[in-house]
Enzyme design. Structure first.
Site, short mmCIF file in Angstrom:
data_model
loop_
_atom_site.label_atom_id
_atom_site.label_comp_id
_atom_site.label_asym_id
_atom_site.label_seq_id
_atom_site.Cartn_x
_atom_site.Cartn_y
_atom_site.Cartn_z
N HIS A 252 0.51 -1.22 -0.07
CA HIS A 252 0.23 0.27 0.32
C HIS A 252 1.20 1.42 0.28
CE1 HIS A 252 1.01 0.08 4.65
NE2 HIS A 252 0.76 1.25 4.82
C1 UD1 Z 1 -2.04 4.99 5.73
C2 UD1 Z 1 -1.34 6.31 6.23
C3 UD1 Z 1 0.11 4.72 6.84
C4 UD1 Z 1 -0.91 3.70 6.92
C5 UD1 Z 1 -2.26 3.38 6.18
C6 UD1 Z 1 -2.53 2.03 6.86
C7 UD1 Z 1 -0.17 8.55 6.59
C8 UD1 Z 1 -0.09 8.96 5.26
N1 UD1 Z 1 -0.29 6.53 5.68
O1 UD1 Z 1 -2.02 4.90 4.20
O2 UD1 Z 1 1.02 4.96 7.48
O3 UD1 Z 1 0.15 2.60 6.95
O4 UD1 Z 1 -2.91 4.04 6.17
O5 UD1 Z 1 -3.65 1.36 5.99
O6 UD1 Z 1 -0.99 8.52 7.21
N2 UD1 Z 1 -9.54 4.75 1.99
C9 UD1 Z 1 -11.16 4.40 1.55
N3 UD1 Z 1 -10.85 3.73 3.09
C10 UD1 Z 1 -11.16 3.45 4.56
C11 UD1 Z 1 -9.66 4.90 3.95
C12 UD1 Z 1 -9.14 5.38 2.97
O7 UD1 Z 1 -11.40 3.71 0.69
O8 UD1 Z 1 -11.14 3.60 5.12
C13 UD1 Z 1 -8.50 5.40 0.55
C14 UD1 Z 1 -9.18 6.58 0.31
O9 UD1 Z 1 -9.20 6.38 -1.40
C15 UD1 Z 1 -7.62 7.13 0.03
C16 UD1 Z 1 -6.76 6.11 0.33
O10 UD1 Z 1 -7.81 5.10 0.22
O11 UD1 Z 1 -7.15 7.51 -0.28
C17 UD1 Z 1 -5.18 6.02 1.48
O12 UD1 Z 1 -6.02 6.46 2.18
P1 UD1 Z 1 -5.16 7.33 3.49
O13 UD1 Z 1 -5.89 7.17 4.37
O14 UD1 Z 1 -4.71 8.29 2.64
O15 UD1 Z 1 -3.75 6.74 3.92
P2 UD1 Z 1 -3.48 5.25 3.27
O16 UD1 Z 1 -2.75 4.42 2.26
O17 UD1 Z 1 -4.69 4.10 3.86
#
Ligand code: UD1
Length: 419
Positions: A252
């Site tokens: 991820h």
């Molecule tokens: C975040 C953390 C990372 C951690 C990871 C665990 C930061 C910078 N990164 O990354 O350190 O290892 O979480 O998962 O804080 N999304 C969904 N459903 C959700 C959450 C997210 O669909 O419940 C999608 C969204 O489209 C979002 C993307 O996933 O844009 C990424 O989510 P984001 O919170 O930006 O960071 P992670 O990649 O999950």
């Protein structure tokens, strides 16, 4: 925009307790042991109000044992705030259920967005909340955007900050998490390190040693508590797997999944590995989005939605090999004694390599595949678990806080009563 829970915010019964107040240890080296002496418990005369922040999936696993331990102690009153960074049921609610966490008192509902949007969203909404509540301490875990944002707000409001998992460094400023770690640590008053490298890094950055406590790993507290329960999930049967006869992959990190070509080549490598043994790939929402956008479909591997904590723990426990770019999975496989290949150029958790089953294999798919086949033929040796990865890290943290903040809170209340 900002959702409040109507139920009571207190996790612990209101009961003032009185005891004694010895000097605090001045060095991180003996801090954890000193605070674990039974005689050093229950020193607070008044409740210590603790606001704890969770935002993303790994936070829930780390915070659950801290909340549980605080709930057992009469000295603490906790308020749980979910920033809403992770919001879908399989990334959030499922973890609250499985880990027996109380519903958050407040959900800031910041959701997805750029790093700036997420950080600013937490800061704006949390400022109102902290101004109203004025807790004795804000406690944050890990390195996600929510962690850094919350620590900054509290620090600017003059509320002491405790950071659990302090001092970890990848020394790679391209990782958003590295910025989050550095900023959080610099504004924190209590820095709880999970491994010795954390202490070394903090001292090298000029953090006074009195603020640093080597307490062990709270994620391992959760793993130890739930390992037996996880054995009853039936996830292996559900996915048609046999123990020690499959690999698990997770991906991820932006550096691995945001570039279409690189992601495609990593998926090809996993497909290649799946000719040798089944490869289970629970797909993170970020990765799923990127695969969809690039039109990457998958054949050969077992793709699943993100799994709950118990199923994933069972899956990794019984795997023959794990390939990942996650931070926490490097630590969990170390205790589970399952070989782990970390698909990154660096790790902020060096103890998992020195003493665990982890190996850094970089991001070149050919090299990763070669390392995977080598590891299947010659698994790593198992050494003793890292110091304090023993299921008691949360107790050490709360011992330190109860002792130190309890004394401070009592002193300031006595002064204000006299005034
Ligand atoms: C975040 C953390 C990372 C951690 C990871 C665990 C930061 C910078 N990164 O990354 O350190 O290892 O979480 O998962 O804080 N999304 C969904 N459903 C959700 C959450 C997210 O669909 O419940 C999608 C969204 O489209 C979002 C993307 O996933 O844009 C990424 O989510 P984001 O919170 O930006 O960071 P992670 O990649 O999950």
């Amino acid at each position: 925009m900002l959702r409040r829970n109507s139920h009571s915010s207190s996790l612990s019964p209101v009961r003032p307790v009185v005891d004694r107040a010895d000097d605090l240890p001045s060095s991180w080296e003996n801090a954890a042991e000193a605070y674990c002496l039974p005689g050093n418990r229950d020193v607070a005369r008044h409740l210590i109000s603790l606001t704890v922040i969770v935002g993303a999936r790994p936070n829930f696993v780390k915070m659950a044992p801290i909340l549980e331990e605080a709930g057992r102690r009469s000295a603490f009153q906790c308020r749980l705030i979910h920033t809403g960074q992770h919001y879908s049921p399989e990334m959030s609610a499922m973890f609250f259920d499985e880990l027996g966490m109380p519903a958050p008192d407040v959900n800031l509902e910041i959701g997805s967005g750029s790093h700036t949007e997420q950080t600013a969203g937490v800061m704006l909404r949390l400022e109102m909340e902290l101004n109203e509540q004025r807790p004795d301490l804000l406690l944050v875990v890990g390195d996600v955007n929510s962690t850094m944002a919350a620590a900054l707000v509290a620090s600017k409001l003059g509320i002491p900050v405790a950071h659990v998992e302090a001092g970890l460094r990848s020394f790679d400023r391209r990782m958003p998490e590295e910025t989050n770690r550095l900023v959080t640590d610099v504004v924190s008053d209590y820095l709880f390190a999970s491994e010795p490298s954390g202490v070394t890094n903090l001292l090298a950055e000029g953090i006074p040693k009195e603020k640093i406590f080597l307490v062990g790993n709270v994620m391992i507290d959760t793993l130890m508590k739930y390992r037996d329960k996880a054995a009853h999930t039936g996830v292996l049967d559900r996915l048609g797997l046999k123990g020690k006869d499959y690999a698990v992959a997770t991906l991820h990190r932006p550096s691995n999944v945001d570039g279409m070509e690189h992601l495609a080549s990593l998926l090809n490598m996993l497909r290649e590995l799946s000719r040798r043994m089944p490869v289970v790939f629970p797909v993170h929402p970020r990765t799923r989005e990127r695969m969809r956008a690039a039109g990457l479909t998958e054949h050969g591997m077992i793709l699943t939605e993100p799994l709950g904590y118990l199923e994933f723990l069972r899956l990794t426990s019984e795997a023959r090999l794990v390939l990942t770019d996650s931070g926490g999975i490097q630590e969990e496989t170390t205790i589970l004694r399952v070989p782990c290949l970390t698909m990154r150029e660096n790790t902020e958790r060096p103890i998992t390599i020195e003493q665990g089953t982890n190996r850094l294999v970089g991001t070149d798919p050919k090299e990763i595949l070669r390392a995977a086949l080598d590891t299947l033929n010659a698994p790593p040796r198992f050494l003793a678990p890292p110091k304090f990865w023993d299921g008691k890290a949360s107790a050490r943290i709360l011992d330190v806080l109860e002792r130190s903040i309890g004394d401070r809170v009592n002193c300031s209340r006595m002064v204000s009563l006299r005034d």
